[in-house]
Design a protein around this motif. Structure first.
Motif, PDB file in Angstrom:
ATOM      1  N   ALA A   1       1.221  -1.255  -0.038  1.00 46.05           N
ATOM      2  CA  ALA A   1       0.194   0.078  -0.039  1.00 46.05           C
ATOM      3  C   ALA A   1       0.934   1.340  -0.110  1.00 46.05           C
ATOM      4  O   ALA A   1       1.590   1.476   1.111  1.00 46.05           O
ATOM      5  CB  ALA A   1      -1.020   0.154   1.534  1.00 46.05           C
TER       6      ALA A   1
ATOM      7  N   LEU B   1     -12.438   2.382   5.971  1.00 49.56           N
ATOM      8  CA  LEU B   1     -10.709   2.242   6.050  1.00 49.56           C
ATOM      9  C   LEU B   1     -10.612   0.890   6.881  1.00 49.56           C
ATOM     10  O   LEU B   1      -9.218  -0.057   6.214  1.00 49.56           O
ATOM     11  CB  LEU B   1     -10.217   3.555   6.721  1.00 49.56           C
TER      12      LEU B   1
ATOM     13  N   ALA C   1      -1.025   7.027   7.117  1.00 54.45           N
ATOM     14  CA  ALA C   1      -0.470   6.416   8.159  1.00 54.45           C
ATOM     15  C   ALA C   1      -1.193   5.312   8.906  1.00 54.45           C
ATOM     16  O   ALA C   1      -0.727   3.952   8.713  1.00 54.45           O
ATOM     17  CB  ALA C   1      -0.705   6.932   9.310  1.00 54.45           C
ATOM     18  N   ARG C   2      -2.803   4.976   8.409  1.00 58.25           N
ATOM     19  CA  ARG C   2      -3.288   4.201   9.240  1.00 58.25           C
ATOM     20  C   ARG C   2      -3.014   2.218   7.393  1.00 58.25           C
ATOM     21  O   ARG C   2      -3.472   1.474   8.554  1.00 58.25           O
ATOM     22  CB  ARG C   2      -4.857   4.343   9.123  1.00 58.25           C
ATOM     23  N   LEU C   3      -3.545   3.340   6.471  1.00 58.51           N
ATOM     24  CA  LEU C   3      -3.780   2.159   5.422  1.00 58.51           C
ATOM     25  C   LEU C   3      -2.002   1.838   4.587  1.00 58.51           C
ATOM     26  O   LEU C   3      -2.106   0.689   4.283  1.00 58.51           O
ATOM     27  CB  LEU C   3      -4.203   2.072   4.929  1.00 58.51           C
ATOM     28  N   CYS C   4      -1.186   2.722   4.446  1.00 52.16           N
ATOM     29  CA  CYS C   4       0.163   2.152   3.846  1.00 52.16           C
ATOM     30  C   CYS C   4       1.309   2.741   4.596  1.00 52.16           C
ATOM     31  O   CYS C   4       1.850   3.058   5.062  1.00 52.16           O
ATOM     32  CB  CYS C   4      -0.164   4.354   3.312  1.00 52.16           C
ATOM     33  N   ASP C   5       2.303   1.503   3.821  1.00 44.22           N
ATOM     34  CA  ASP C   5       3.363   1.094   3.945  1.00 44.22           C
ATOM     35  C   ASP C   5       4.330   1.712   4.301  1.00 44.22           C
ATOM     36  O   ASP C   5       5.043   1.829   4.200  1.00 44.22           O
ATOM     37  CB  ASP C   5       3.578  -0.664   4.665  1.00 44.22           C
TER      38      ASP C   5
END
Ligand SMILES: Nc1ncnc2c1ncn2[C@@H]1O[C@H](COP(=O)(O)OP(=O)(O)OP(=O)(O)O)[C@@H](O)[C@H]1O
Ligand SMILES: Nc1ncnc2c1ncn2[C@@H]1O[C@H](COP(=O)(O)OP(=O)(O)OP(=O)(O)O)[C@@H](O)[C@H]1O
Ligand SMILES: [Mg+2]
Ligand SMILES: [Mg+2]
Lengths: 276, 275, 336
Positions: free
Chosen positions: A57, A206, A231-235
């Motif tokens: 992500a 999300l 911040a929550r979904l993407c590395d």
């Protein structure tokens, strides 16, 4: 200028990336300011290189007008770059005859920035959500799938027969998300896909995306102004400014130790809730 | 009218669309220079409330109640009267900029149109004002930008064009419907500061609709929470955000804190580590 | 689109202009159908005794110099008119929309070639075309139909081209492409429905125009040949007696005027009924501050929105918005 960190290639060191853009350039000719002056040129995207590993992500943040939506169109083969290439599973993605890209559309779907403009005013919501299913010849019961995705974005399936103008802004955005998820893509490209959603629906969407990523290895390319979403979904995160990526790397790194001044300014400007 | 009288007074506003009261008895008042936040879940009737004040509800909507602008009743007024007010005394920044811009008109003209219509600006003066306004909302290369068409702008640039047009006449009442959703946080901060200056200098009353609770905390003093067309909670912004009385507001806040990104802790950051 | 035919009919009937248009056009159709089975007299039967018979029970509309019954001629003329108008309009629709698509969809060089061709052909008058066709094939109903259809179709193509361009440039077409839609589907599902309002209005104008042109061509002798009665031929035959027997000219004249009016009103009704947003679009902004006040400028419509009733008026909802009993998709019960 570019502060590239070690893992800039989406953590896919060595492995063949799923989605890859190399040296993308796109400029637009502008109106003349005077009748005899030269026509201006705006470099919307200049020399952008991106890689996305399978199931990874990537978040793209950046200034308004920095070329994020242009980049999204290039990635999707909806616009021709002046230079550079886009590859998916090693095959080139070139804008041209729609049929030639069906293999790609089966796997990559998109949510555009402006849901009001990206839904046909004369097409019912049911038809709009079913459109990718019909176009791509997805097997299975389309009606059922439409109901399923509408429910997944917290809309009542009964809305199928209504037209987009009968919805609120956030509801329209959810329709666009449902439509993109309908054909079960491998990669979802979202241009501000949750900007019009209230916080609780946003949290729900999300969660949904997070689950899809976890269970079905859905890849994500998310353009967002909301660092919380990224911040929550993407590395991985890429910071865009003036058409270039000024910084990219692992989300945690970039957010905790931003290197580029613009990235620092961006982090500093995030408005915060007062503590409870 | 005395200065402390309400600029806008909405009493028991009801909007009926397709047999449902999508706005169901909303009342609030706004004094000059006051900033009221309107929050609530998606589809709760925020945009329709603003559109009702503006008199631009979709045809087929039935509206009852009262909307008074500077003591003058707007509901039931002729469209002619209202269009004289719109853009001059009351202006709105629409949630979806693409629907509010004319695709066939250069954005400069769209920005300065209220000035030409209501203030009798000449073509040249309007053109100059358009550039100034475009600069004020932080649009890059304003000289050139005013000559482009909406489709040539980015989402955030279009939104700023709408903001510039709404601010052109320094209206007494500004209805801002999610005015910064397409803007990154740095530009958003500039725009919020600009709105703050307008309120302070021109005494504009501001109705600010947003999903971003942090933004509403920064911009407004008072807050009304809408749910299914009703105001379920109202009070000082700080109080409501600190100790919400309504369970739904509490849920909204909890969700907001959950998705908020926190600077140093970064605990939730990259919750999903790559395999 | 098929499922919405019922809604379309209801919508047309719901608007005042649509209803009037439907009634007037319906009258013409009824007249044409009736003339197939019954006319008071044989319209071409010469009866010297009835020369210039007055309006009365024997001859409802009177009779002409040769004693032919005018009412019968008007009835049968409706048939000619209807056939010519409908056939010519159908040809115009095909030619116009076809040219508009050809001038936008194919590769640039071809598209621009077609566009220029259309511009050149526009300068070619319908009358000239009819004369050429009549010279080659002999004047007949079909020369009139083809001449009118092709001539009007080229004009329609010119107008529609811009509309097609606008739709193709819209974000929802981009979104459809991203969803995997091919060109055919985009044309069928997005372009055609979205250009429909403009095309409907144009076609209703063409329908009216072809009634007039047919009359003119017949009048000049390039259209319907004798003895088939047509309103145009009636006008041309009666015209020498304009000052002597003005009343006789009134009937075919009135028939032409009312038919043209009916078709145009029907077109208006169709356009309104076919647009899901026309109920929504507020009237505001045709004068006042457009953009700040908004939606005034519909991105999807270059045809001016008809003056919708003032949205403020706290009165009954406008026709066309079927009452809905519930909005169940409104967010479900409170989530924690
Ligand atoms: N069709 C066009 N013609 C000319 N310039 C364009 C066109 N499309 C985009 N631009 C310009 O290219 C730049 C990048 O636009 P883009 O839409 O990619 O920005 P963005 O990063 O998505 O911004 P936002 O966050 O505001 O949506 C902008 O300065 C814009 O004005
Ligand atoms: N033209 C219309 N016809 C029927 N229902 C409508 C129409 N416009 C809006 N609605 C409904 O009215 C309700 C309120 O809509 P409104 O646009 O005010 O919501 P909102 O609070 O602004 O939501 P969002 O935050 O998602 O923009 C929604 O449930 C919507 O579906
Ligand atoms: Mg964008
Ligand atoms: Mg809204």
């Amino acid at each position: 200028m570019t502060a590239v960190r070690e893992q800039a290639d989406g953590g896919a060191t060595g492995a063949e990336p799923l989605f890859e853009a190399t040296g993308l350039v796109r400029s637009y000719r502008l109106a003349r300011t005077s009748p005899f002056g030269p026509p201006g040129v705006r470099h919307a995207v200049r020399d952008v290189t991106l890689r996305l590993a399978d199931g990874a992500a990537l978040g793209i943040v950046g200034e308004s007008g920095s070329g994020k939506s242009t980049l999204v169109r290039l990635l999707l083969g909806l616009d021709r770059p002046d230079a550079g290439t886009v590859r998916y599973r090693g095959r080139p993605v070139v804008a041209g005859r729609p049929r030639a890209l069906r293999w790609f559309r089966r796997e990559v779907q998109v949510v555009f920035q402006d849901p009001a403009a990206s839904l046909d005013p004369r097409m019912t919501v049911g038809a709009a959500v079913a459109e990718p299913l019909a176009c791509l010849g997805v097997p299975g019961d389309h009606d059922e799938r439409v109901d399923e995705v509408l429910r997944a974005v917290d809309l009542d399936p009964d809305v199928r027969g209504r037209y987009p103008h009968e919805f609120s802004g956030g509801q329209r955005q959810r329709i666009a998300i449902a439509r993109a998820l309908a054909p079960r893509p491998r990669v979802l490209v979202g241009d501000e896909p949750v900007s019009a959603l209230d916080v609780s629906v946003r949290a729900q969407i999300l969660d949904l995306l997070g689950q899809l990523a976890e269970r079905h290895r859905l890849g994500l390319v998310l353009v967002s102004h909301d660092l919380g979403v990224v911040a929550r979904l993407c590395d991985q995160i890429a910071v865009m400014r003036g058409g270039t990526l000024v910084e990219q790397g692992a989300t945690a790194d970039v957010l905790s130790r931003p290197a580029h001044p613009y990235a620092r300014a961006l982090l500093a400007a995030v408005p915060r809730l007062p503590p409870p | 009218m005395t200065t402390d009288a309400a600029v806008l007074e909405v009493t028991d506003l009801r909007v009926r669309l397709g047999g449902v009261d999508v706005v169901d008895g909303v009342s609030f008042a706004l004094a000059a220079g006051e900033r009221l936040g309107l929050i609530g879940e998606s589809g709760s009737g925020k945009s329709l409330t603003a559109l009702a004040v503006l008199g631009l509800l979709p045809a087929g909507a039935r509206v009852t109640g009262s909307v008074r602008l500077q003591g003058r009743e707007l509901l039931g007024g002729s469209d002619r009267e209202l269009s004289r007010l719109r853009g001059r005394d009351l202006a709105m920044i629409f949630q979806e900029p693409s629907t509010a811009l004319n695709p066939l008109m250069r954005v400069g003209r769209q920005i300065s149109e209220p000035l030409r219509l209501h203030r009798g600006y000449s073509r040249q003066a309007a053109a100059r004002a358009a550039v100034e306004l475009a600069t004020a909302v932080g649009l890059p290369d304003p000289q050139r930008l005013v000559r482009s068409y909406p489709h040539e702008l980015s989402g955030g640039q279009r939104q700023r064009v709408c903001i510039a047009a709404a601010l052109a006449c320094r209206p007494a009442l500004l209805l801002a419907d999610e005015p910064t959703t397409a803007l990154d946080v740095t530009v958003q901060a500039e725009i919020l500061a600009l709105l703050g200056r307008l309120v302070a200098e021109a005494g504009t009353a501001l109705l600010f609709i947003t999903h971003d609770l942090a933004v509403v905390a920064a911009v407004t003093r008072r807050l009304a929470v809408l749910r299914r067309g009703r105001v379920v909670e109202t009070g000082a912004t700080d109080d409501v955000l600190r100790a919400p009385a309504d369970p739904h507001t509490r849920a909204l806040l909890a969700a907001a804190r959950l998705t908020q990104w926190n600077l140093p802790a970064a605990g939730s950051a990259a919750a999903r580590t790559s395999p | 689109m098929t499922g919405s035919v019922g809604a379309l009919v209801r919508g047309v009937w719901g608007s005042r202009s649509g209803r009037l248009g439907a009634v007037l056009s319906g009258l013409v159709v009824v007249a044409a159908v009736v003339s197939l089975v019954w006319t008071p007299y044989d319209p071409s039967r010469v009866d010297p005794a009835a020369s210039w018979a007055p309006v009365g029970t024997a001859h409802w509309f009177g009779a002409d110099r040769l004693g032919r019954d005018l009412f019968s001629q008007v009835l049968v003329g409706a048939r000619t008119t209807l056939v010519v108008a409908v056939a010519a309009t159908a040809i115009a629709a095909a030619v116009g929309v076809g040219l508009a698509l050809l001038a936008t969809l194919p590769p640039r060089l071809v598209a621009e070639g077609v566009a220029h061709l259309v511009d050149v052909l526009l300068a070619f008058p319908v009358l000239l075309l009819a004369m050429v066709l009549a010279a080659v094939y002999g004047g007949s109903r079909w020369t009139a139909i083809v001449a009118i259809g092709v001539g009007a179709g080229i004009g329609l193509g010119r107008v529609t081209r811009g509309e097609v361009r606008r739709v193709l440039g819209a974000d929802y077409v981009l979104a459809a492409r991203a969803a995997g839609a091919g060109t055919g589907r985009i044309v069928r599902r997005h372009v055609l429905p979205n250009i429909a309002p403009t095309v409907w209005v144009q076609l209703s104008l063409i329908l009216g125009l072809s009634v007039l042109t047919e009359a003119a061509l017949s009048y000049l002798g390039f259209g319907t040949p004798p003895p088939t009665p047509s309103w145009g031929r009636m006008l041309s035959e009666l015209q020498p007696y304009l000052t002597l027997r003005p009343l006789t000219l009134l009937w075919p004249g009135l028939a032409v005027v009312l038919t043209v009016l009916g078709f145009n009103l029907l077109g208006d009704g169709l356009r309104e009924a076919g647009d899901p947003r026309l109920r929504e679009r507020p009237a505001g902004g045709s004068d006042g501050a457009p953009r700040t006040a908004a939606a005034a400028t519909t991105p999807a419509s270059t045809t001016p929105a008809p003056p919708a009733p003032a949205p403020m008026a706290a009165v009954a909802p406008t026709a066309g918005s079927a009452p809905r009993t519930r909005l169940r998709w409104v967010r479900g019960e409170g989530r924690a």
